[in-house]
Design a protein around this motif. Structure first.
Motif, PDB file in Angstrom:
ATOM      1  N   GLY A  30       0.792  -1.235   0.000  1.00  0.00           N
ATOM      2  CA  GLY A  30       0.000   0.000   0.000  1.00  0.00           C
ATOM      3  C   GLY A  30       0.821   1.280   0.000  1.00  0.00           C
ATOM      4  N   HIS A  31       2.151   1.148  -0.182  1.00  0.00           N
ATOM      5  CA  HIS A  31       3.003   2.343  -0.205  1.00  0.00           C
ATOM      6  C   HIS A  31       3.131   2.891  -1.629  1.00  0.00           C
ATOM      7  N   LEU A  32       3.734   4.060  -1.727  1.00  0.00           N
ATOM      8  CA  LEU A  32       3.896   4.711  -3.034  1.00  0.00           C
ATOM      9  C   LEU A  32       5.327   4.516  -3.546  1.00  0.00           C
ATOM     10  N   VAL A  33       5.455   4.300  -4.849  1.00  0.00           N
ATOM     11  CA  VAL A  33       6.778   4.181  -5.471  1.00  0.00           C
ATOM     12  C   VAL A  33       6.815   5.087  -6.702  1.00  0.00           C
ATOM     13  N   ALA A  34       7.689   6.083  -6.675  1.00  0.00           N
ATOM     14  CA  ALA A  34       7.909   6.914  -7.864  1.00  0.00           C
ATOM     15  C   ALA A  34       8.923   6.198  -8.744  1.00  0.00           C
ATOM     16  N   PHE A  35       8.672   6.177 -10.043  1.00  0.00           N
ATOM     17  CA  PHE A  35       9.542   5.403 -10.943  1.00  0.00           C
ATOM     18  C   PHE A  35       9.717   6.128 -12.274  1.00  0.00           C
ATOM     19  N   PRO A  36      10.850   5.819 -12.952  1.00  0.00           N
ATOM     20  CA  PRO A  36      11.096   6.462 -14.248  1.00  0.00           C
ATOM     21  C   PRO A  36      10.210   5.867 -15.332  1.00  0.00           C
ATOM     22  N   THR A  37       9.789   6.682 -16.281  1.00  0.00           N
ATOM     23  CA  THR A  37       9.278   6.136 -17.544  1.00  0.00           C
ATOM     24  C   THR A  37       9.967   6.930 -18.653  1.00  0.00           C
ATOM     25  N   THR A  40       8.622   8.810 -20.739  1.00  0.00           N
ATOM     26  CA  THR A  40       8.008  10.132 -20.926  1.00  0.00           C
ATOM     27  C   THR A  40       8.426  11.051 -19.780  1.00  0.00           C
ATOM     28  N   VAL A  41       7.846  10.819 -18.597  1.00  0.00           N
ATOM     29  CA  VAL A  41       8.179  11.570 -17.379  1.00  0.00           C
ATOM     30  C   VAL A  41       8.096  10.576 -16.222  1.00  0.00           C
ATOM     31  N   TYR A  42       8.538  10.980 -15.037  1.00  0.00           N
ATOM     32  CA  TYR A  42       8.454  10.078 -13.884  1.00  0.00           C
ATOM     33  C   TYR A  42       7.011   9.974 -13.381  1.00  0.00           C
ATOM     34  N   GLY A  43       6.635   8.777 -12.919  1.00  0.00           N
ATOM     35  CA  GLY A  43       5.295   8.545 -12.397  1.00  0.00           C
ATOM     36  C   GLY A  43       5.325   8.323 -10.895  1.00  0.00           C
ATOM     37  N   LEU A  44       4.201   8.614 -10.232  1.00  0.00           N
ATOM     38  CA  LEU A  44       4.055   8.326  -8.803  1.00  0.00           C
ATOM     39  C   LEU A  44       3.074   7.161  -8.689  1.00  0.00           C
ATOM     40  N   GLY A  45       3.612   5.956  -8.396  1.00  0.00           N
ATOM     41  CA  GLY A  45       2.818   4.743  -8.519  1.00  0.00           C
ATOM     42  C   GLY A  45       2.181   4.252  -7.232  1.00  0.00           C
ATOM     43  N   ALA A  46       1.019   3.605  -7.403  1.00  0.00           N
ATOM     44  CA  ALA A  46       0.345   2.906  -6.302  1.00  0.00           C
ATOM     45  C   ALA A  46      -0.391   1.704  -6.888  1.00  0.00           C
ATOM     46  N   ASP A  47      -0.765   0.777  -6.020  1.00  0.00           N
ATOM     47  CA  ASP A  47      -1.581  -0.372  -6.410  1.00  0.00           C
ATOM     48  C   ASP A  47      -2.933   0.134  -6.930  1.00  0.00           C
ATOM     49  N   ALA A  48      -3.211  -0.144  -8.216  1.00  0.00           N
ATOM     50  CA  ALA A  48      -4.422   0.402  -8.857  1.00  0.00           C
ATOM     51  C   ALA A  48      -5.715  -0.173  -8.282  1.00  0.00           C
ATOM     52  N   ARG A  49      -5.618  -1.217  -7.438  1.00  0.00           N
ATOM     53  CA  ARG A  49      -6.845  -1.774  -6.853  1.00  0.00           C
ATOM     54  C   ARG A  49      -6.945  -1.502  -5.357  1.00  0.00           C
ATOM     55  N   ASN A  50      -6.044  -0.697  -4.833  1.00  0.00           N
ATOM     56  CA  ASN A  50      -6.057  -0.389  -3.407  1.00  0.00           C
ATOM     57  C   ASN A  50      -6.526   1.060  -3.185  1.00  0.00           C
ATOM     58  N   PRO A  51      -7.783   1.245  -2.746  1.00  0.00           N
ATOM     59  CA  PRO A  51      -8.323   2.608  -2.639  1.00  0.00           C
ATOM     60  C   PRO A  51      -7.533   3.492  -1.676  1.00  0.00           C
ATOM     61  N   GLU A  52      -7.001   2.925  -0.585  1.00  0.00           N
ATOM     62  CA  GLU A  52      -6.247   3.743   0.377  1.00  0.00           C
ATOM     63  C   GLU A  52      -4.938   4.235  -0.235  1.00  0.00           C
ATOM     64  N   VAL A  65      -4.289   4.592  -3.440  1.00  0.00           N
ATOM     65  CA  VAL A  65      -4.581   5.566  -4.498  1.00  0.00           C
ATOM     66  C   VAL A  65      -4.955   6.915  -3.890  1.00  0.00           C
ATOM     67  N   LYS A  66      -5.643   6.863  -2.761  1.00  0.00           N
ATOM     68  CA  LYS A  66      -6.000   8.111  -2.078  1.00  0.00           C
ATOM     69  C   LYS A  66      -4.739   8.905  -1.705  1.00  0.00           C
ATOM     70  N   ARG A  67      -3.694   8.164  -1.319  1.00  0.00           N
ATOM     71  CA  ARG A  67      -2.449   8.867  -0.972  1.00  0.00           C
ATOM     72  C   ARG A  67      -1.811   9.553  -2.175  1.00  0.00           C
ATOM     73  N   ILE A  68      -1.966   8.977  -3.372  1.00  0.00           N
ATOM     74  CA  ILE A  68      -1.452   9.672  -4.579  1.00  0.00           C
ATOM     75  C   ILE A  68      -2.063  11.067  -4.657  1.00  0.00           C
ATOM     76  N   TYR A  69      -3.377  11.129  -4.451  1.00  0.00           N
ATOM     77  CA  TYR A  69      -4.066  12.422  -4.552  1.00  0.00           C
ATOM     78  C   TYR A  69      -3.598  13.383  -3.471  1.00  0.00           C
ATOM     79  N   GLU A  70      -3.367  12.841  -2.275  1.00  0.00           N
ATOM     80  CA  GLU A  70      -2.898  13.702  -1.178  1.00  0.00           C
ATOM     81  C   GLU A  70      -1.499  14.238  -1.462  1.00  0.00           C
ATOM     82  N   VAL A  71      -0.613  13.326  -1.886  1.00  0.00           N
ATOM     83  CA  VAL A  71       0.778  13.733  -2.123  1.00  0.00           C
ATOM     84  C   VAL A  71       0.864  14.735  -3.277  1.00  0.00           C
ATOM     85  N   LYS A  72       0.036  14.524  -4.290  1.00  0.00           N
ATOM     86  CA  LYS A  72       0.044  15.461  -5.434  1.00  0.00           C
ATOM     87  C   LYS A  72      -0.727  16.746  -5.157  1.00  0.00           C
ATOM     88  N   GLY A  73      -1.660  16.691  -4.214  1.00  0.00           N
ATOM     89  CA  GLY A  73      -2.549  17.828  -4.008  1.00  0.00           C
ATOM     90  C   GLY A  73      -3.520  17.965  -5.172  1.00  0.00           C
TER      91      GLY A  73
END
Ligand code: TXA
Ligand code: MG
Length: 323
Positions: free
Chosen positions: A25-32, A34-46, A48-56
């Motif tokens: 359930g943790h976040l992992v930023a990774f290279p692609t 195109t640009v770097y992504g901030l990743g989370a488990d796409a089926r874990n609502p908690e 994914v919620k943190r992606i939104y919090e961290v990004k604002g």
């Protein structure tokens, strides 16, 4: 987070551990590419919620799901038109996101409540290895927006992710450093829900290359459409400094142009890319550099013509609208 969560040597075991962190359930930023992504488990609502919090970022703004290959497509999407399969075969792994009708795998917290899901197979080797490792242990995939605060410039190296998001990440999150993104601007987004493909965001997979590959015409996006897409917010891609496109000389302003264009008197040359590909690769780093040295303005001479230049001009026109 501190520097011990910043991995510049992404060996196989580092990537495996990062996949385990995603599963927990943790976040992992990774290279692609195109640009770097901030990743989370796409089926874990908690998670994914943190992606939104961290990004604002507003929570109704959908996320791209990153899968390891075309074989995963039918897990996430249904009623896939033939041309979308052809696009996937032609351009994946690569800088292209397809918008397709979702299956129940893509829940509302991924799609912003829409009936469609954005899917992409990136080509960056670290991204692909991470997604593969994660799919092995999870029956899921990696949801990832660009790893910047909402409305800011996308990061194109791990150090920029750390500067941008380090203070919002915690001890269990990670950043994988994989060098400078080879393309440098976000993926082409193609809506595949009508008779013909429609480009919602231009990128390195160009209208021309799609039309040559598919032998069908790509329709232009309708600005009044209900589909939510990147850039539909005015403040997108904007640094602190004021971006002006093709302006006359401004004393003391930064200047970015292709190498054959001379620097106007009194301006500070920040970069001289030799090709449009190099222009795209250095664009966001140049925005960041202008902010770092405290320039009030950056004047950019737009690359002309079709192909990748279209995507660069699209980013510049958004950036020029300011914050
Ligand atoms: O190159 C990229 O696409 C990068 C890398 C990390 O893959 N990702 C990226 O994500 O740029 P993001 O979230 O910053 O921009 C993706 C855009 C979002 O603005 C979102 O509106 C649009 O894709 N999008 C995602 N799912 C969508 C959907 N179902 N319908 C319409 N637009 C969608
Ligand atoms: Mg973004």
């Amino acid at each position: 987070m501190d520097n011990s969560q910043f991995f510049s040597n992404c060996a196989a075991d580092t990537i495996r551990e990062a996949a385990v962190a995603l599963k927990a359930g943790h976040l992992v930023a990774f290279p692609t590419e195109t640009v770097y992504g901030l990743g989370a488990d796409a089926r874990n609502p908690e998670a994914v919620k943190r992606i939104y919090e961290v990004k604002g970022r507003p929570s109704d703004h959908p996320l791209i799901v990153h899968i390891s290959s075309i074989n995963e497509l039918e897990k996430w999407a249904t009623e896939i038109p033939k041309y979308a399969i052809n696009l996937a075969r032609a351009f994946w792994p690569g800088p292209m996101t397809l918008i397709l009708k979702r299956t129940e795998m893509a829940r509302d917290f991924i799609t912003g409540g829409q009936e469609t899901v954005g899917l992409r197979v990136p080509s960056d080797p670290i991204a692909l290895a991470l997604i593969q490792e994660f799919e092995k242990i999870s029956d899921s995939a990696i949801a990832a927006p660009s790893a910047n605060r909402f409305g800011q410039v996308s990061p194109t190296c791990g150090a920029d992710v750390l500067k941008e998001l380090g203070q919002y990440l915690n001890q269990n999150d990670r950043i994988l450093e994989g060098g400078i993104s080879t393309i440098g601007i976000e993926s082409t987004i193609i809506d595949c829900n009508a008779q013909q493909p429609m480009i919602l965001r231009n990128g390195a997979v160009t209208k021309e290359s799609i039309e040559i590959e598919l032998g069908v015409e790509c329709v232009e996006s309708n600005p009044n459409s209900q589909v939510k897409f990147s850039g539909s917010f005015d403040r997108h891609y904007a640094p602190e400094c004021r971006i002006t496109v093709d302006a006359k000389a401004i004393e003391g302003a930064g200047f970015l142009a292709l190498s054959h264009i001379e620097t106007p008197r009194g301006m500070v040359r920040l970069a001289s890319p030799k090709t449009v590909e190099e222009f795209a690769r250095i664009l966001y780093a140049t925005f960041r550099a202008a902010d770092q040295v405290g320039l009030a303005s950056l004047v950019v001479s737009e690359p002309e013509g079709q192909g990748l230049s279209v995507a660069i001009r699209e980013r510049l026109s958004k950036a020029a609208q300011g914050r």
